[in-house]
Each structure stands twice: as C-alpha cells, then as structure tokens.
Scaffold this motif. Sequence first.
Motif, PDB file in Angstrom:
ATOM      1  N   ASP A   5       0.799  -1.227   0.000  1.00 20.72           N
ATOM      2  CA  ASP A   5       0.000   0.000   0.000  1.00 20.72           C
ATOM      3  C   ASP A   5       0.834   1.281   0.000  1.00 20.72           C
ATOM      4  OD1 ASP A   5      -2.476  -1.304  -0.048  1.00 20.72           O
ATOM      5  OD2 ASP A   5      -2.374  -1.659   2.113  1.00 20.72           O
ATOM      6  N   LYS A   6       2.142   1.138  -0.071  1.00 20.15           N
ATOM      7  CA  LYS A   6       3.022   2.316  -0.069  1.00 20.15           C
ATOM      8  C   LYS A   6       3.331   2.741  -1.492  1.00 20.15           C
ATOM      9  CE  LYS A   6       4.890   1.302   4.348  1.00 20.15           C
ATOM     10  NZ  LYS A   6       5.662   1.897   5.341  1.00 20.15           N
ATOM     11  N   PRO A   7       3.631   4.026  -1.695  1.00 20.67           N
ATOM     12  CA  PRO A   7       3.946   4.512  -3.042  1.00 20.67           C
ATOM     13  C   PRO A   7       5.224   3.884  -3.596  1.00 20.67           C
ATOM     14  CG  PRO A   7       3.480   6.353  -1.567  1.00 20.67           C
ATOM     15  CD  PRO A   7       3.588   5.115  -0.721  1.00 20.67           C
ATOM     16  N   ALA A   8       5.136   3.417  -4.812  1.00 22.22           N
ATOM     17  CA  ALA A   8       6.305   2.881  -5.518  1.00 22.22           C
ATOM     18  C   ALA A   8       6.804   3.905  -6.532  1.00 22.22           C
ATOM     19  CB  ALA A   8       5.942   1.585  -6.229  1.00 22.22           C
ATOM     20  N   LEU A   9       5.882   4.580  -7.198  1.00 21.08           N
ATOM     21  CA  LEU A   9       6.203   5.580  -8.217  1.00 21.08           C
ATOM     22  C   LEU A   9       5.294   6.780  -8.025  1.00 21.08           C
ATOM     23  CD1 LEU A   9       6.226   3.216 -11.341  1.00 21.08           C
ATOM     24  CD2 LEU A   9       8.237   4.078 -10.134  1.00 21.08           C
ATOM     25  N   LEU A  10       5.758   7.910  -8.503  1.00 15.14           N
ATOM     26  CA  LEU A  10       4.940   9.123  -8.517  1.00 15.14           C
ATOM     27  C   LEU A  10       4.868   9.652  -9.935  1.00 15.14           C
ATOM     28  CD1 LEU A  10       6.404  10.999  -5.418  1.00 15.14           C
ATOM     29  CD2 LEU A  10       4.228   9.815  -5.528  1.00 15.14           C
ATOM     30  N   TYR A  11       3.749  10.230 -10.290  1.00 11.54           N
ATOM     31  CA  TYR A  11       3.606  10.903 -11.574  1.00 11.54           C
ATOM     32  C   TYR A  11       2.900  12.229 -11.339  1.00 11.54           C
ATOM     33  CZ  TYR A  11      -1.238   9.256 -11.558  1.00 11.54           C
ATOM     34  OH  TYR A  11      -2.543   9.013 -11.228  1.00 11.54           O
ATOM     35  N   LYS A  12       3.115  13.140 -12.243  1.00 12.43           N
ATOM     36  CA  LYS A  12       2.555  14.475 -12.086  1.00 12.43           C
ATOM     37  C   LYS A  12       1.330  14.618 -12.978  1.00 12.43           C
ATOM     38  CE  LYS A  12       4.744  18.879 -11.361  1.00 12.43           C
ATOM     39  NZ  LYS A  12       5.854  19.745 -11.771  1.00 12.43           N
ATOM     40  N   GLU A  13       0.225  15.047 -12.362  1.00  7.65           N
ATOM     41  CA  GLU A  13      -1.006  15.297 -13.097  1.00  7.65           C
ATOM     42  C   GLU A  13      -1.525  16.667 -12.671  1.00  7.65           C
ATOM     43  OE1 GLU A  13      -5.210  13.380 -12.535  1.00  7.65           O
ATOM     44  OE2 GLU A  13      -3.959  12.036 -13.731  1.00  7.65           O
ATOM     45  N   ARG A  14      -1.578  17.583 -13.628  1.00  6.87           N
ATOM     46  CA  ARG A  14      -2.026  18.956 -13.339  1.00  6.87           C
ATOM     47  C   ARG A  14      -1.245  19.567 -12.175  1.00  6.87           C
ATOM     48  NH1 ARG A  14      -8.058  17.236 -14.335  1.00  6.87           N
ATOM     49  NH2 ARG A  14      -8.046  17.455 -16.591  1.00  6.87           N
ATOM     50  N   GLN A  15       0.054  19.439 -12.252  1.00  5.74           N
ATOM     51  CA  GLN A  15       0.972  20.031 -11.270  1.00  5.74           C
ATOM     52  C   GLN A  15       0.897  19.405  -9.874  1.00  5.74           C
ATOM     53  OE1 GLN A  15       3.248  21.965 -12.586  1.00  5.74           O
ATOM     54  NE2 GLN A  15       2.151  21.920 -14.526  1.00  5.74           N
ATOM     55  N   VAL A  16       0.238  18.258  -9.751  1.00 12.21           N
ATOM     56  CA  VAL A  16       0.145  17.563  -8.467  1.00 12.21           C
ATOM     57  C   VAL A  16       0.726  16.158  -8.632  1.00 12.21           C
ATOM     58  CG1 VAL A  16      -1.442  16.658  -6.709  1.00 12.21           C
ATOM     59  CG2 VAL A  16      -1.926  18.852  -7.813  1.00 12.21           C
ATOM     60  N   GLU A  72       9.346   8.890 -22.996  1.00 10.86           N
ATOM     61  CA  GLU A  72       9.800   9.933 -22.100  1.00 10.86           C
ATOM     62  C   GLU A  72       9.958   9.316 -20.709  1.00 10.86           C
ATOM     63  OE1 GLU A  72       6.726  12.860 -22.282  1.00 10.86           O
ATOM     64  OE2 GLU A  72       7.257  13.475 -24.307  1.00 10.86           O
ATOM     65  N   ASN A  73      10.542  10.071 -19.797  1.00 12.41           N
ATOM     66  CA  ASN A  73      10.666   9.630 -18.416  1.00 12.41           C
ATOM     67  C   ASN A  73       9.283   9.700 -17.770  1.00 12.41           C
ATOM     68  OD1 ASN A  73      11.582   8.943 -15.920  1.00 12.41           O
ATOM     69  ND2 ASN A  73      12.542  10.905 -15.493  1.00 12.41           N
ATOM     70  N   ARG A  74       8.701   8.521 -17.521  1.00 12.06           N
ATOM     71  CA  ARG A  74       7.347   8.438 -16.968  1.00 12.06           C
ATOM     72  C   ARG A  74       7.141   7.054 -16.369  1.00 12.06           C
ATOM     73  NH1 ARG A  74       3.750  10.102 -21.365  1.00 12.06           N
ATOM     74  NH2 ARG A  74       2.107   9.161 -20.123  1.00 12.06           N
ATOM     75  N   PRO A  75       6.142   6.869 -15.515  1.00  7.32           N
ATOM     76  CA  PRO A  75       5.937   5.568 -14.884  1.00  7.32           C
ATOM     77  C   PRO A  75       5.753   4.429 -15.899  1.00  7.32           C
ATOM     78  CG  PRO A  75       4.627   7.201 -13.754  1.00  7.32           C
ATOM     79  CD  PRO A  75       5.219   7.878 -14.976  1.00  7.32           C
ATOM     80  N   GLU A  76       5.129   4.717 -17.015  1.00  3.35           N
ATOM     81  CA  GLU A  76       4.893   3.674 -18.017  1.00  3.35           C
ATOM     82  C   GLU A  76       6.204   3.086 -18.540  1.00  3.35           C
ATOM     83  OE1 GLU A  76       1.242   6.172 -17.781  1.00  3.35           O
ATOM     84  OE2 GLU A  76       3.372   6.635 -17.944  1.00  3.35           O
TER      85      GLU A  76
END
Length: 84
Positions: free
Chosen positions: A18-29, A65-69
């Motif tokens: 349940d802990k974050p493994a990756l982060l991505y930015k969506e609308r500056q968040v 690009e550098n992204r979770p995918e």
Amino acid sequence: MRDTLNRMIQESIEKFSDKPALLYKERQVYKPITYRELGEKIRLFACGLLSIGVKAGDRIALLSENRPEWAIADLAIMHINAIN
C-alpha cells in the motif's frame, strides 16, 4: 542464492503493497502508484506482450519519455525474460 531484480520487485510488492512505488505528475500535483498497483500493471503489460507473441530472449526497443509507463514496460519486459 543471488537476488534478481524481478525477485526484489516482487518482494517489495508483497512487503510494501500500500506504499507509493512511483509518482507521476497530473495537473501540477504528484500522485502515487502503490506497489500493489505497480505489480498489477507489470503483470498486465507482461500478459499483453505474451499475447502478441513476445517470448523469452526476444529483444524489444523501448522508446519513451521519463514516466511511470517506461518503468512498468521495462519491468514487464524483464518479467517475461525478454531483453530491453
């Protein structure tokens, strides 16, 4: 026995589900992808690769690009023993 990246990822998915493994930015968040979600995305991507005939030892070019995918695709490729 030596640890492999696949084994270490699987252990992290089980231990930190349940802990974050990756982060991505969506609308500056920044938004998290949990280890459980990461594991499911890797599994689905790996199944998709197998369904189109990719097999162990096949070479796959990954352009992104550098992204979770990118990380998900790379881990799924390794999961089926193909080569990125």
